[in-house]
Design a protein around this motif. Structure first.
Motif, PDB file in Angstrom:
ATOM      1  N   VAL A 111     -11.268  57.057   7.120  1.00 54.53           N
ATOM      2  CA  VAL A 111     -12.052  57.347   8.324  1.00 54.53           C
ATOM      3  C   VAL A 111     -11.685  58.723   8.865  1.00 54.53           C
ATOM      4  O   VAL A 111     -12.551  59.488   9.313  1.00 54.53           O
ATOM      5  CB  VAL A 111     -11.838  56.256   9.390  1.00 54.53           C
ATOM      6  CG1 VAL A 111     -12.497  56.632  10.706  1.00 54.53           C
ATOM      7  CG2 VAL A 111     -12.386  54.929   8.904  1.00 54.53           C
ATOM      8  N   ALA A 112     -10.385  59.060   8.828  1.00 54.09           N
ATOM      9  CA  ALA A 112      -9.955  60.375   9.320  1.00 54.09           C
ATOM     10  C   ALA A 112     -10.566  61.499   8.485  1.00 54.09           C
ATOM     11  O   ALA A 112     -11.000  62.526   9.022  1.00 54.09           O
ATOM     12  CB  ALA A 112      -8.427  60.465   9.294  1.00 54.09           C
ATOM     13  N   VAL A 113     -10.629  61.307   7.155  1.00 55.93           N
ATOM     14  CA  VAL A 113     -11.213  62.330   6.286  1.00 55.93           C
ATOM     15  C   VAL A 113     -12.712  62.458   6.541  1.00 55.93           C
ATOM     16  O   VAL A 113     -13.252  63.572   6.631  1.00 55.93           O
ATOM     17  CB  VAL A 113     -10.932  62.000   4.803  1.00 55.93           C
ATOM     18  CG1 VAL A 113     -11.758  62.885   3.880  1.00 55.93           C
ATOM     19  CG2 VAL A 113      -9.452  62.160   4.498  1.00 55.93           C
ATOM     20  N   VAL A 114     -13.388  61.318   6.675  1.00 55.71           N
ATOM     21  CA  VAL A 114     -14.829  61.359   6.969  1.00 55.71           C
ATOM     22  C   VAL A 114     -15.075  62.102   8.274  1.00 55.71           C
ATOM     23  O   VAL A 114     -15.963  62.967   8.373  1.00 55.71           O
ATOM     24  CB  VAL A 114     -15.410  59.933   7.032  1.00 55.71           C
ATOM     25  CG1 VAL A 114     -16.828  59.953   7.605  1.00 55.71           C
ATOM     26  CG2 VAL A 114     -15.411  59.296   5.653  1.00 55.71           C
ATOM     27  N   GLY A 115     -14.279  61.780   9.305  1.00 58.86           N
ATOM     28  CA  GLY A 115     -14.440  62.452  10.585  1.00 58.86           C
ATOM     29  C   GLY A 115     -14.122  63.934  10.505  1.00 58.86           C
ATOM     30  O   GLY A 115     -14.819  64.764  11.093  1.00 58.86           O
ATOM     31  N   ALA A 116     -13.052  64.270   9.754  1.00 59.56           N
ATOM     32  CA  ALA A 116     -12.652  65.671   9.652  1.00 59.56           C
ATOM     33  C   ALA A 116     -13.713  66.507   8.949  1.00 59.56           C
ATOM     34  O   ALA A 116     -13.937  67.671   9.291  1.00 59.56           O
ATOM     35  CB  ALA A 116     -11.327  65.778   8.907  1.00 59.56           C
ATOM     36  N   VAL A 117     -14.388  65.930   7.957  1.00 64.85           N
ATOM     37  CA  VAL A 117     -15.398  66.673   7.197  1.00 64.85           C
ATOM     38  C   VAL A 117     -16.753  66.654   7.894  1.00 64.85           C
ATOM     39  O   VAL A 117     -17.418  67.690   8.014  1.00 64.85           O
ATOM     40  CB  VAL A 117     -15.520  66.098   5.765  1.00 64.85           C
ATOM     41  CG1 VAL A 117     -16.687  66.747   5.019  1.00 64.85           C
ATOM     42  CG2 VAL A 117     -14.216  66.300   4.993  1.00 64.85           C
ATOM     43  N   LEU A 118     -17.172  65.493   8.380  1.00 61.07           N
ATOM     44  CA  LEU A 118     -18.511  65.369   8.957  1.00 61.07           C
ATOM     45  C   LEU A 118     -18.539  65.663  10.453  1.00 61.07           C
ATOM     46  O   LEU A 118     -19.599  66.006  10.996  1.00 61.07           O
ATOM     47  CB  LEU A 118     -19.075  63.971   8.690  1.00 61.07           C
ATOM     48  CG  LEU A 118     -19.170  63.558   7.212  1.00 61.07           C
ATOM     49  CD1 LEU A 118     -19.844  62.206   7.087  1.00 61.07           C
ATOM     50  CD2 LEU A 118     -19.913  64.602   6.398  1.00 61.07           C
ATOM     51  N   GLY A 119     -17.389  65.512  11.137  1.00 63.48           N
ATOM     52  CA  GLY A 119     -17.303  65.860  12.552  1.00 63.48           C
ATOM     53  C   GLY A 119     -17.881  64.792  13.471  1.00 63.48           C
ATOM     54  O   GLY A 119     -18.457  63.804  13.021  1.00 63.48           O
TER      55      GLY A 119
END
Length: 535
Positions: free
Chosen positions: A37-45
């Motif tokens: 989830v952190a990676v998805v948020g970091a990439v997609l914002g």
């Protein structure tokens, strides 16, 4: 096929060892899930596209979990244990093959229906986007994503059935560890897609290639997970070809009947969370916040109640098969004690370190004060919810071991009703932190309703045996109170310093380790006198 009854001490040691095995590997899976989830948020914002991707990716998980989910293990594991005990491995494999045929038929049909209904589902997932042009673009993207991820419904059915086969044979490690591979696969997909197409794009700027790459990569990650679980089932001798004429076998037909009756149990929590995710979509990036908080909520539940129940469920089922009422009650008390021992220190850790944890997860495009406020607020609510969720989860497994389907069904309906009411009430609050905290509180209220229902039923079932071992639970509460000075000092240190993110995470981790060490030492000191007297 018969066997000797293991002494109580031996059963306790084995259950504890299996619980630790499940907890350890589950921790790896849950931490990679949180990192996902952190990676998805970091990439997609914190964007509406992130909301769209996360909710569309949740459709297969939600759909499969609604038709079987946790109920599959709760129904299939006791049935398989009973068949293994009475009729041997060959017959147990035949029953699993029939159940596999039934489950894959249902999952395949629903996957096709999800594809057909993808435009309607996309409309539901994007209704919270205020701008008409952005909403139209997001619906097209959600439709494509749903078409690409729908086959995951069948793959998750394979995952669950193969994992249940392993658990029935007392093998837990691979079944608990394999989800980490899926998480790593999706993180790799999102990272590569971000490098190729850029980060932080809103729906109007997202190219078709990015949507296609994310959807296909997610499905390939689930396929890898399914392959590992199938390997595990083959290793324990319970991998059989699905038999699609399942109705001709009375044992399989009985398991299928129980699954149909139990569908309410997994469906209600999933429907409730789907409603909450949809409501979170009214806040830009709100789905990412709620999903991250939900994964934090799931970590202690998975390490405590789910790990213990996974390990103890076969033993509870065996006690029911032997009509061993004291043995069943003893297994329940042991499981309840383990849940308390795990959830109480986690409660305090999450309350004290909600903000530092949110700051650490705020990577890349998520690095904003509003995201940190929203996630920290939700984590504080989740800290309390995970204690109640552990009792709810353990109670449902215990009732399923008794082949009591009505109790878990009533509990799940209560969960859905109360969680949905609180979730809908969140729309009366301003968007942002207050609304998202209210959505997190909906999980707590739902678990309170569900836990109350299962505990009431279990008390009646276990009577006249003792319901709980008060001494270790009290010792856990005293030991948790002993953590407070350490946690207060750690909180003050983090609030007073302005070090870098990695340094702050290291400080938070060190404080957590010291606090848990204090907890373990105090718990051991508190319970040691009773051990001496018993010896």
């Amino acid at each position: 096929m018969t066997g000797t009854v293991m002494p109580t001490a031996g059963r306790t040691r084995t259950a504890a060892r299996d619980s630790v095995t499940v907890a350890g590997w589950t921790l790896a899976s849950r931490l990679t899930g949180l990192a996902r989830v952190a990676v998805v948020g970091a990439v997609l914002g914190p964007t509406y596209f992130a909301n769209t991707f996360v909710t569309a990716s949740f459709v297969p998980t939600f759909t499969y979990a609604s038709i079987a989910g946790t109920a599959l293990a709760m129904v299939v594991v006791p049935a398989t244990v009973g068949t293994l005990t009475a009729r041997g491995v060959a017959r147990a494999g035949a029953v699993l093959g029939g159940v596999g045929g039934f489950l894959l038929s249902v999952a395949g049909a629903i996957a096709v229906l999800a594809m057909i209904a993808s435009p309607a589902l996309a409309w539901l997932l994007t209704f919270g986007i205020a701008d008409a042009a952005a909403r139209t673009a997001a619906r097209g993207q959600a439709t494509v994503l749903i078409l690409l991820v729908a086959p995951q419904i069948v793959l998750y059915a394979v995952v669950a059935l193969a994992a249940a086969a392993q658990q029935a044979r007392g093998r837990f490690a691979l079944a608990a560890a394999a989800p980490a591979v899926e998480n790593i696969g999706l993180m790799t997909t999102v990272t590569v897609a971000g490098l190729v197409y850029g980060t932080g794009r809103e729906v109007a700027e997202v190219p078709f290639g990015l949507v296609f790459a994310l959807g296909l990569g997610g499905t390939l990650a689930v396929a890898t997970h399914a392959g590992l679980q199938v390997f595990g089932a083959a290793r324990v001798g319970l991998l059989t070809r699905p038999r699609f004429r399942w109705w001709s076998d009375p044992d399989v037909a009985e398991v299928a009947r129980r699954l149909r009756r139990a569908i309410v149990v997994p469906a209600c929590p999933q429907v409730a969370f789907f409603i909450l995710l949809t409501l979170a979509g009214t806040v830009p990036g709100g789905v990412v916040v709620l999903q991250a908080a939900y994964l934090v909520y799931n970590v202690p539940t998975a390490l405590g109640a789910r790990a213990v129940s996974t390990a103890v469920l076969p033993r509870m089922s065996a006690a029911v098969q032997r009509s061993d009422h004291p043995g069943f009650a003893s297994a329940w008390r042991q499981a309840l004690t383990h849940v308390a021992i795990v959830s109480l220190p986690v409660l305090l850790l999450l309350l004290f370190f909600a903000r530092p944890l949110a700051q650490f997860l705020a990577n890349g495009e998520l690095r904003s004060a509003s995201f940190v406020d929203q996630l920290a607020g939700c984590v504080m609510v989740i800290a309390v919810a995970q204690v109640v969720a552990g009792i709810h989860e353990m109670g449902r497994h215990a009732l399923f071991a008794r082949v009591d389907l009505n109790g878990p069904r009533l509990a799940s309906l209560a969960y859905l009703g109360f969680a949905a009411l609180v979730g809908l009430a969140s729309l009366t609050l301003p968007g942002g932190t207050p609304r998202l905290m209210m959505l997190a509180a909906a999980l707590l209220v739902g678990d309170l309703a569900g836990a109350g229902a299962v505990i009431t039923r279990l008390r009646a079932a276990i009577h006249p045996e003792r319901f709980a071992d008060r001494r270790p639970v009290t010792a856990a509460a005293v030991a948790a109170a002993g953590m407070l000075p350490v946690l207060a000092a750690g909180w003050w240190l983090l609030a007073a310093t302005t070090s870098g993110r990695l340094t702050r995470f290291a400080e938070m981790s060190a404080c957590g380790v010291v606090a848990l060490g204090t907890y373990a030492a105090m718990f051991r000191a508190t319970t040691r006198p009773s051990t001496r007297r018993a010896s």
